[in-house]
Design a protein around this motif. Structure first.
Motif, PDB file in Angstrom:
ATOM      1  N   ALA A 167      -0.714  -3.419   3.091  1.00 40.22           N
ATOM      2  CA  ALA A 167       0.428  -2.520   3.740  1.00 40.22           C
ATOM      3  C   ALA A 167       0.385  -1.237   2.889  1.00 40.22           C
ATOM      4  CB  ALA A 167       1.604  -3.150   3.549  1.00 40.22           C
ATOM      5  N   ALA A 168      -0.124  -1.015   1.466  1.00 36.66           N
ATOM      6  CA  ALA A 168       0.022   0.255   0.848  1.00 36.66           C
ATOM      7  C   ALA A 168      -1.115   0.976   1.486  1.00 36.66           C
ATOM      8  CB  ALA A 168      -0.190  -0.104  -0.549  1.00 36.66           C
ATOM      9  N   ALA A 169      -1.970   0.425   2.353  1.00 30.57           N
ATOM     10  CA  ALA A 169      -3.168   1.433   2.900  1.00 30.57           C
ATOM     11  C   ALA A 169      -2.874   1.802   4.234  1.00 30.57           C
ATOM     12  CB  ALA A 169      -4.617   0.562   2.573  1.00 30.57           C
ATOM     13  N   THR A 170      -1.788   1.641   4.630  1.00 35.29           N
ATOM     14  CA  THR A 170      -1.262   2.056   6.210  1.00 35.29           C
ATOM     15  C   THR A 170      -1.619   3.433   6.279  1.00 35.29           C
ATOM     16  OG1 THR A 170       0.393   0.469   5.856  1.00 35.29           O
ATOM     17  CG2 THR A 170       0.602   2.091   7.688  1.00 35.29           C
ATOM     18  N   ALA A 171      -1.282   4.545   5.457  1.00 36.50           N
ATOM     19  CA  ALA A 171      -1.898   5.743   5.831  1.00 36.50           C
ATOM     20  C   ALA A 171      -3.431   6.168   6.024  1.00 36.50           C
ATOM     21  CB  ALA A 171      -1.222   6.722   4.805  1.00 36.50           C
ATOM     22  N   ASP A 172      -4.220   5.459   4.836  1.00 38.37           N
ATOM     23  CA  ASP A 172      -5.633   5.489   4.991  1.00 38.37           C
ATOM     24  C   ASP A 172      -5.877   5.045   6.217  1.00 38.37           C
ATOM     25  OD1 ASP A 172      -5.403   6.614   2.843  1.00 38.37           O
ATOM     26  OD2 ASP A 172      -5.855   4.732   1.609  1.00 38.37           O
ATOM     27  N   TRP A 173      -5.639   3.787   6.889  1.00 36.80           N
ATOM     28  CA  TRP A 173      -6.055   2.924   8.127  1.00 36.80           C
ATOM     29  C   TRP A 173      -5.625   4.087   9.193  1.00 36.80           C
ATOM     30  CZ3 TRP A 173      -9.758   0.187   8.437  1.00 36.80           C
ATOM     31  CH2 TRP A 173     -10.308  -0.763   7.574  1.00 36.80           C
ATOM     32  N   ALA A 174      -4.675   4.596   9.209  1.00 36.90           N
ATOM     33  CA  ALA A 174      -4.126   5.482  10.294  1.00 36.90           C
ATOM     34  C   ALA A 174      -5.023   6.743  10.435  1.00 36.90           C
ATOM     35  CB  ALA A 174      -2.298   5.931  10.356  1.00 36.90           C
ATOM     36  N   GLY A 178      -6.919   6.103  13.651  1.00 39.17           N
ATOM     37  CA  GLY A 178      -6.071   6.834  14.582  1.00 39.17           C
ATOM     38  C   GLY A 178      -4.705   5.847  15.047  1.00 39.17           C
ATOM     39  N   GLY A 179      -4.146   6.384  16.026  1.00 38.43           N
ATOM     40  CA  GLY A 179      -2.883   5.674  16.687  1.00 38.43           C
ATOM     41  C   GLY A 179      -1.802   5.987  15.718  1.00 38.43           C
ATOM     42  N   GLN A 180      -0.794   4.871  15.869  1.00 34.62           N
ATOM     43  CA  GLN A 180       0.565   5.323  15.308  1.00 34.62           C
ATOM     44  C   GLN A 180       0.882   3.815  14.555  1.00 34.62           C
ATOM     45  OE1 GLN A 180       2.945   4.235  19.418  1.00 34.62           O
ATOM     46  NE2 GLN A 180       3.989   5.314  17.939  1.00 34.62           N
ATOM     47  N   THR A 181       1.767   4.128  13.577  1.00 34.15           N
ATOM     48  CA  THR A 181       2.363   3.106  12.801  1.00 34.15           C
ATOM     49  C   THR A 181       3.810   3.111  12.942  1.00 34.15           C
ATOM     50  OG1 THR A 181       2.547   1.886  10.470  1.00 34.15           O
ATOM     51  CG2 THR A 181       2.342   4.513  10.635  1.00 34.15           C
ATOM     52  N   LEU A 182       4.266   1.636  13.038  1.00 34.09           N
ATOM     53  CA  LEU A 182       5.697   1.744  13.269  1.00 34.09           C
ATOM     54  C   LEU A 182       6.667   0.735  12.086  1.00 34.09           C
ATOM     55  CD1 LEU A 182       5.786   0.478  17.172  1.00 34.09           C
ATOM     56  CD2 LEU A 182       6.275   2.971  16.126  1.00 34.09           C
ATOM     57  N   PRO A 184       5.270  -0.192   7.840  1.00 31.37           N
ATOM     58  CA  PRO A 184       4.168  -0.234   6.952  1.00 31.37           C
ATOM     59  C   PRO A 184       3.496  -1.443   7.026  1.00 31.37           C
ATOM     60  CG  PRO A 184       6.224   0.212   5.493  1.00 31.37           C
ATOM     61  CD  PRO A 184       6.521   0.081   6.954  1.00 31.37           C
ATOM     62  N   GLY A 185       1.977  -1.415   7.116  1.00 31.08           N
ATOM     63  CA  GLY A 185       1.147  -2.577   7.340  1.00 31.08           C
ATOM     64  C   GLY A 185       0.900  -2.875   8.775  1.00 31.08           C
ATOM     65  N   HIS A 186       1.354  -1.963   9.523  1.00 28.34           N
ATOM     66  CA  HIS A 186       1.242  -2.098  11.090  1.00 28.34           C
ATOM     67  C   HIS A 186       0.500  -0.727  11.489  1.00 28.34           C
ATOM     68  CE1 HIS A 186       2.451  -0.972  15.253  1.00 28.34           C
ATOM     69  NE2 HIS A 186       2.074  -1.920  15.504  1.00 28.34           N
ATOM     70  N   LEU A 187      -0.444  -0.844  12.547  1.00 30.23           N
ATOM     71  CA  LEU A 187      -1.307   0.210  13.185  1.00 30.23           C
ATOM     72  C   LEU A 187      -1.307  -0.036  14.737  1.00 30.23           C
ATOM     73  CD1 LEU A 187      -2.359   2.904  12.377  1.00 30.23           C
ATOM     74  CD2 LEU A 187      -4.550   1.641  12.481  1.00 30.23           C
ATOM     75  N   ARG A 188      -0.911   0.816  15.595  1.00 23.85           N
ATOM     76  CA  ARG A 188      -1.103   0.521  17.018  1.00 23.85           C
ATOM     77  C   ARG A 188      -2.018   1.428  17.638  1.00 23.85           C
ATOM     78  NH1 ARG A 188       4.427  -0.416  20.637  1.00 23.85           N
ATOM     79  NH2 ARG A 188       4.043  -2.303  19.922  1.00 23.85           N
ATOM     80  N   ASP A 203     -14.907  -6.576   7.458  1.00 26.28           N
ATOM     81  CA  ASP A 203     -14.567  -6.641   6.147  1.00 26.28           C
ATOM     82  C   ASP A 203     -13.237  -7.022   5.974  1.00 26.28           C
ATOM     83  OD1 ASP A 203     -13.493  -4.235   6.795  1.00 26.28           O
ATOM     84  OD2 ASP A 203     -14.316  -3.216   5.171  1.00 26.28           O
ATOM     85  N   GLY A 204     -12.591  -7.490   7.109  1.00 24.31           N
ATOM     86  CA  GLY A 204     -11.432  -8.210   6.932  1.00 24.31           C
ATOM     87  C   GLY A 204     -10.151  -7.263   6.716  1.00 24.31           C
ATOM     88  N   GLY A 205     -10.228  -6.068   6.977  1.00 22.55           N
ATOM     89  CA  GLY A 205      -9.017  -4.998   6.490  1.00 22.55           C
ATOM     90  C   GLY A 205      -7.846  -5.173   7.246  1.00 22.55           C
TER      91      GLY A 205
END
Length: 411
Positions: A167-174, A178-182, A184-188, A203-205
């Motif tokens: 969940a700490a990497a939410t901003a990196d994954w966003a 791309g997409g949006q997060t609602l 921490p630890g979520h990405l749409r 790699d199971g991210g």
């Protein structure tokens, strides 16, 4: 020799029949229905046609009835074929000539002429569907004042939700996907791209999991030290992955060996681990108590109607009652396995009160109220401290599945 595209339409007709006449899910019917359909694209097309016909069924039937002198029986083959024809034309943007060429061969004689005439009449009228699907009357009655908002959310299939391993990497994954997060630890993400091709899959991210489905495991929190968590009815495994990623030592129990095999593959992909047990929870008991227990109980799954529109047409009052009885049995068993001070979370992806509030109300443990700050902005706990979501919520952000969640703490 088959007309190009005809096998897919024949498969769609079989899928529709399996749901409406035999009460099967689209997933259950899928394997047999697509026999003889070559190519993944055509198999996906067959399912898409059937799913859109089920999503809009009352409205398609209203159009058909408006163009026939005598109403066709609900189970008449010409009505079924017309449902598929209209779904292709009005929802999948298939040109009318292609609809006629690939659907009318499913009929012969008078029924063929009837279907052709009805479709031509509706074409001349430039028929349209409403802005969102109409729910079957019995379903709308069950869902009450929220039925209109839920129906509005069914107009389009849902977006793709991912739960992140870190969940700490939410901003990196966003930034990466791309997409949006609602949360921490979520990405749409928008629908459409093959999941296996997205960065981070190999790699199971992350793993695919509806936002609402991710909330029950979140409500167990992180362990204090070496906490032991029990995930009951665990397959397909998204919640067990969440618990393991949060630091719990996880035991995952499910009666389906096949589904647990798939879960084990996802654990390996994500570099996480769990003790997997193939067992029916009604016949199984742990050797000792657990600090956290998650029961995501078998249910009618009516809350997944955005992605599984078959549930709008095949769930009966009897099935709801049977599921509620099973859930009550499982919940009371699970409560007896909780360590002092431990947390128990009960969840169902159902919109039926009988499977949610009514089951939870009968447990003797102390409710641990769910707090607003544990939930996405725009979602609030109920006055009882429980959680009830439905597809009409967070509509501007793409919605979420319908869930009921309750939490207790042992004394």
């Amino acid at each position: 020799m088959d007309i190009p595209g005809l096998p897919a339409r024949r498969a769609a007709l079989r899928l529709l029949d399996a749901v409406l006449r035999r009460g099967e899910t689209l997933d259950q019917a899928g394997h047999n229905a697509v026999q003889g359909v070559s190519g993944e694209a055509d198999r996906a097309l067959a399912r898409a046609i059937a799913a859109e016909a089920l999503r809009w069924l009352p409205d398609l039937d209203a159009l058909i009835d408006s163009a026939t002198r005598d109403p066709l029986p609900d189970d008449a083959k010409p009505r079924a074929v017309l449902r598929l024809m209209l779904a292709q034309w009005l929802r999948l943007d298939t040109p009318p000539h292609a609809v006629v060429a690939t659907a009318l061969p499913l009929l012969s004689g008078g029924p063929k002429r009837l279907a052709h005439g009805v479709f031509a009449t509706l074409g001349r009228r430039e028929a349209q569907l409403p802005t969102h699907p109409s729910l079957p009357a019995a379903v709308a009655a069950r869902w009450g004042i929220r039925a209109g908002d839920i129906a509005a959310a069914l107009a389009v299939p849902p977006p793709l939700d991912l739960t992140l391993r870190d969940a700490a990497a939410t901003a990196d994954w966003a930034a990466r996907l791309g997409g949006q997060t609602l949360l921490p630890g979520h990405l749409r993400l928008p629908r459409g791209e093959a999941i296996e091709r997205l960065a981070g899959f190999a790699d199971g991210g992350w793993w695919v999991q509806d936002l609402a489905a991710s909330l029950p495991a979140r409500l167990l929190g992180a362990p204090r030290g070496a906490g032991r968590a029990l995930d009951l009815c665990a397959a397909p495994g998204g919640k067990a992955l969440q618990l393991a990623a949060a630091g719990w030592t996880v035991t995952a129990v499910d009666s389906s060996a096949r589904r647990l095999e798939r879960m084990a593959e996802n654990f390996a992909r994500c570099g996480l681990s769990a003790d997997v047990v193939v067992a029916d929870v009604r016949d199984w008991a742990p050797a000792g108590p657990y600090d956290a227990i998650l029961l995501d109980a078998p249910c009618t799954a009516t809350g997944t109607c955005r992605r599984h529109p078959d549930v709008l047409h095949r769930i009966t009052r009897g099935q709801i009652a049977d599921m509620a009885a099973l859930q009550r049995d499982l919940l009371h068993r699970a409560a007896g396995w909780l360590a002092p001070g431990g947390r128990l979370v009960y969840a169902v992806c159902s919109l039926e009160r009988e499977e949610g509030e009514d089951v939870a109300a009968g447990l003797g443990l102390a409710i641990e109220p769910i707090r607003p700050d544990e939930l996405p902005v725009g979602i609030a706990p109920t006055p009882q401290g429980w959680l009830r979501t439905d597809p009409g919520m967070l509509a501007a952000e793409g919605g979420l599945d319908g869930f009921f969640v309750a939490r207790w703490q042992a004394g």
